[in-house]
Design a protein around this motif. Structure first.
Motif, PDB file in Angstrom:
ATOM      1  N   PRO A 168     -49.736 -41.910 -25.888  1.00  0.00           N
ATOM      2  CA  PRO A 168     -50.930 -42.008 -25.039  1.00  0.00           C
ATOM      3  C   PRO A 168     -51.937 -43.045 -25.521  1.00  0.00           C
ATOM      4  O   PRO A 168     -52.611 -43.674 -24.721  1.00  0.00           O
ATOM      5  CB  PRO A 168     -51.519 -40.598 -25.070  1.00  0.00           C
ATOM      6  N   VAL A 169     -52.030 -43.240 -26.817  1.00  0.00           N
ATOM      7  CA  VAL A 169     -53.000 -44.191 -27.367  1.00  0.00           C
ATOM      8  C   VAL A 169     -52.538 -45.625 -27.141  1.00  0.00           C
ATOM      9  O   VAL A 169     -53.346 -46.531 -27.006  1.00  0.00           O
ATOM     10  CB  VAL A 169     -53.210 -43.908 -28.869  1.00  0.00           C
ATOM     11  N   CYS A 170     -51.223 -45.825 -27.047  1.00  0.00           N
ATOM     12  CA  CYS A 170     -50.678 -47.171 -26.899  1.00  0.00           C
ATOM     13  C   CYS A 170     -50.570 -47.605 -25.439  1.00  0.00           C
ATOM     14  O   CYS A 170     -50.265 -48.760 -25.163  1.00  0.00           O
ATOM     15  CB  CYS A 170     -49.289 -47.235 -27.532  1.00  0.00           C
ATOM     16  N   ASN A 171     -50.797 -46.704 -24.516  1.00  0.00           N
ATOM     17  CA  ASN A 171     -50.700 -47.014 -23.098  1.00  0.00           C
ATOM     18  C   ASN A 171     -51.977 -47.744 -22.679  1.00  0.00           C
ATOM     19  O   ASN A 171     -53.055 -47.144 -22.610  1.00  0.00           O
ATOM     20  CB  ASN A 171     -50.513 -45.720 -22.300  1.00  0.00           C
ATOM     21  N   ALA A 172     -51.880 -49.025 -22.387  1.00  0.00           N
ATOM     22  CA  ALA A 172     -53.055 -49.844 -22.075  1.00  0.00           C
ATOM     23  C   ALA A 172     -53.767 -49.357 -20.823  1.00  0.00           C
ATOM     24  O   ALA A 172     -54.999 -49.390 -20.752  1.00  0.00           O
ATOM     25  CB  ALA A 172     -52.644 -51.301 -21.906  1.00  0.00           C
ATOM     26  N   PHE A 173     -53.016 -48.881 -19.841  1.00  0.00           N
ATOM     27  CA  PHE A 173     -53.631 -48.388 -18.605  1.00  0.00           C
ATOM     28  C   PHE A 173     -54.484 -47.155 -18.890  1.00  0.00           C
ATOM     29  O   PHE A 173     -55.638 -47.074 -18.459  1.00  0.00           O
ATOM     30  CB  PHE A 173     -52.543 -48.068 -17.569  1.00  0.00           C
ATOM     31  N   LEU A 174     -53.923 -46.192 -19.624  1.00  0.00           N
ATOM     32  CA  LEU A 174     -54.693 -44.990 -19.951  1.00  0.00           C
ATOM     33  C   LEU A 174     -55.872 -45.319 -20.856  1.00  0.00           C
ATOM     34  O   LEU A 174     -56.955 -44.756 -20.701  1.00  0.00           O
ATOM     35  CB  LEU A 174     -53.797 -43.949 -20.626  1.00  0.00           C
ATOM     36  N   LEU A 175     -55.661 -46.213 -21.797  1.00  0.00           N
ATOM     37  CA  LEU A 175     -56.730 -46.591 -22.723  1.00  0.00           C
ATOM     38  C   LEU A 175     -57.869 -47.299 -21.993  1.00  0.00           C
ATOM     39  O   LEU A 175     -59.034 -47.162 -22.360  1.00  0.00           O
ATOM     40  CB  LEU A 175     -56.170 -47.466 -23.837  1.00  0.00           C
ATOM     41  N   ALA A 176     -57.553 -48.041 -20.941  1.00  0.00           N
ATOM     42  CA  ALA A 176     -58.593 -48.694 -20.151  1.00  0.00           C
ATOM     43  C   ALA A 176     -59.413 -47.673 -19.355  1.00  0.00           C
ATOM     44  O   ALA A 176     -60.601 -47.868 -19.130  1.00  0.00           O
ATOM     45  CB  ALA A 176     -57.975 -49.716 -19.204  1.00  0.00           C
ATOM     46  N   PHE A 193     -59.687 -44.264 -20.204  1.00  0.00           N
ATOM     47  CA  PHE A 193     -60.285 -43.251 -21.059  1.00  0.00           C
ATOM     48  C   PHE A 193     -60.405 -43.789 -22.486  1.00  0.00           C
ATOM     49  O   PHE A 193     -59.750 -44.744 -22.854  1.00  0.00           O
ATOM     50  CB  PHE A 193     -59.420 -41.976 -21.075  1.00  0.00           C
ATOM     51  N   SER A 194     -61.204 -43.129 -23.276  1.00  0.00           N
ATOM     52  CA  SER A 194     -61.338 -43.542 -24.680  1.00  0.00           C
ATOM     53  C   SER A 194     -60.183 -42.975 -25.497  1.00  0.00           C
ATOM     54  O   SER A 194     -59.478 -42.059 -25.072  1.00  0.00           O
ATOM     55  CB  SER A 194     -62.667 -43.043 -25.245  1.00  0.00           C
ATOM     56  N   ASN A 195     -60.011 -43.517 -26.669  1.00  0.00           N
ATOM     57  CA  ASN A 195     -58.966 -43.079 -27.580  1.00  0.00           C
ATOM     58  C   ASN A 195     -59.120 -41.589 -27.912  1.00  0.00           C
ATOM     59  O   ASN A 195     -58.157 -40.830 -27.892  1.00  0.00           O
ATOM     60  CB  ASN A 195     -59.023 -43.928 -28.852  1.00  0.00           C
ATOM     61  N   SER A 196     -60.334 -41.176 -28.215  1.00  0.00           N
ATOM     62  CA  SER A 196     -60.566 -39.772 -28.572  1.00  0.00           C
ATOM     63  C   SER A 196     -60.330 -38.847 -27.378  1.00  0.00           C
ATOM     64  O   SER A 196     -59.817 -37.742 -27.538  1.00  0.00           O
ATOM     65  CB  SER A 196     -61.968 -39.582 -29.146  1.00  0.00           C
ATOM     66  N   ALA A 197     -60.685 -39.283 -26.176  1.00  0.00           N
ATOM     67  CA  ALA A 197     -60.443 -38.457 -24.984  1.00  0.00           C
ATOM     68  C   ALA A 197     -58.945 -38.303 -24.737  1.00  0.00           C
ATOM     69  O   ALA A 197     -58.480 -37.216 -24.373  1.00  0.00           O
ATOM     70  CB  ALA A 197     -61.117 -39.074 -23.771  1.00  0.00           C
ATOM     71  N   LEU A 198     -58.194 -39.371 -24.937  1.00  0.00           N
ATOM     72  CA  LEU A 198     -56.742 -39.284 -24.759  1.00  0.00           C
ATOM     73  C   LEU A 198     -56.126 -38.306 -25.754  1.00  0.00           C
ATOM     74  O   LEU A 198     -55.271 -37.492 -25.377  1.00  0.00           O
ATOM     75  CB  LEU A 198     -56.099 -40.668 -24.920  1.00  0.00           C
ATOM     76  N   MET A 199     -56.528 -38.380 -27.004  1.00  0.00           N
ATOM     77  CA  MET A 199     -55.953 -37.492 -28.010  1.00  0.00           C
ATOM     78  C   MET A 199     -56.430 -36.045 -27.834  1.00  0.00           C
ATOM     79  O   MET A 199     -55.695 -35.110 -28.108  1.00  0.00           O
ATOM     80  CB  MET A 199     -56.289 -37.992 -29.420  1.00  0.00           C
ATOM     81  N   THR A 200     -57.650 -35.865 -27.352  1.00  0.00           N
ATOM     82  CA  THR A 200     -58.193 -34.515 -27.194  1.00  0.00           C
ATOM     83  C   THR A 200     -57.676 -33.843 -25.933  1.00  0.00           C
ATOM     84  O   THR A 200     -57.294 -32.665 -25.966  1.00  0.00           O
ATOM     85  CB  THR A 200     -59.732 -34.562 -27.156  1.00  0.00           C
ATOM     86  N   TYR A 201     -57.649 -34.561 -24.813  1.00  0.00           N
ATOM     87  CA  TYR A 201     -57.339 -33.934 -23.530  1.00  0.00           C
ATOM     88  C   TYR A 201     -55.951 -34.265 -22.989  1.00  0.00           C
ATOM     89  O   TYR A 201     -55.297 -33.418 -22.388  1.00  0.00           O
ATOM     90  CB  TYR A 201     -58.397 -34.327 -22.485  1.00  0.00           C
ATOM     91  N   PHE A 202     -55.508 -35.507 -23.158  1.00  0.00           N
ATOM     92  CA  PHE A 202     -54.244 -35.914 -22.553  1.00  0.00           C
ATOM     93  C   PHE A 202     -53.033 -35.549 -23.415  1.00  0.00           C
ATOM     94  O   PHE A 202     -52.021 -35.072 -22.899  1.00  0.00           O
ATOM     95  CB  PHE A 202     -54.245 -37.425 -22.272  1.00  0.00           C
TER      96      PHE A 202
END
Length: 147
Positions: free
Chosen positions: A87-95, A97-106
């Protein structure tokens, strides 16, 4: 006979090719081009294997020129990719959401996404097999009435 052999070769190629492509771009297959930021899990490999297998089965079932289920297959493949991808390496998701939001929620939702992808693929393949079987029965009935 030749038609089923060709379909089988295409299905195996689609399955092996998607496994290799998705595995390399998500870092599940270690390579020097891409470093995965999130640890690999058994579920990641399971969803990669299932997604590649389902794509191969769909390719085997699909008749040439048929495209009525392509949207469902694409959706299932994208959901599957999100399930085993980093999830952190996905440029679309990172654009988005933030890194912390991806790790916390996604990240905790990835197994659920994988299960949704498997259910969608399984349902699609089941419906297609039922449709194909009904067409076979109808064509056999038509052939016997013509005799």
């Amino acid at each position: 006979m030749q038609d089923s052999r060709t379909r089988l070769v295409k299905a195996v190629s689609a399955s092996v090719g998607s496994f290799a492509l998705f595995g390399v771009v998500t870092g599940l297959i270690p390579n020097p081009l891409y470093v995965r930021m999130v640890p690999r899990t058994e579920l990641d490999y399971l969803f990669l294997l299932l997604t590649a297998g389902f794509l191969g089965l769909y390719t085997f079932q699909r008749a040439p020129g048929e495209s009525d289920d392509d949207t469902a297959v694409g959706t299932s493949a994208v959901i599957g990719f999100l399930a085993f991808g980093c999830p952190v390496c996905n440029a679309f998701l990172l654009a988005l959401f933030s890194n912390s939001a991806l790790m916390t929620y996604f990240d905790p939702l990835r197994p659920l996404l994988g299960a949704v992808s498997v259910v969608l693929f399984g349902g699609l393949l089941y419906v297609r097999s039922r449709r194909t079987c009904e067409q076979c029965v109808d064509s056999e009935a038509m052939g016997s009435t013509l005799d």
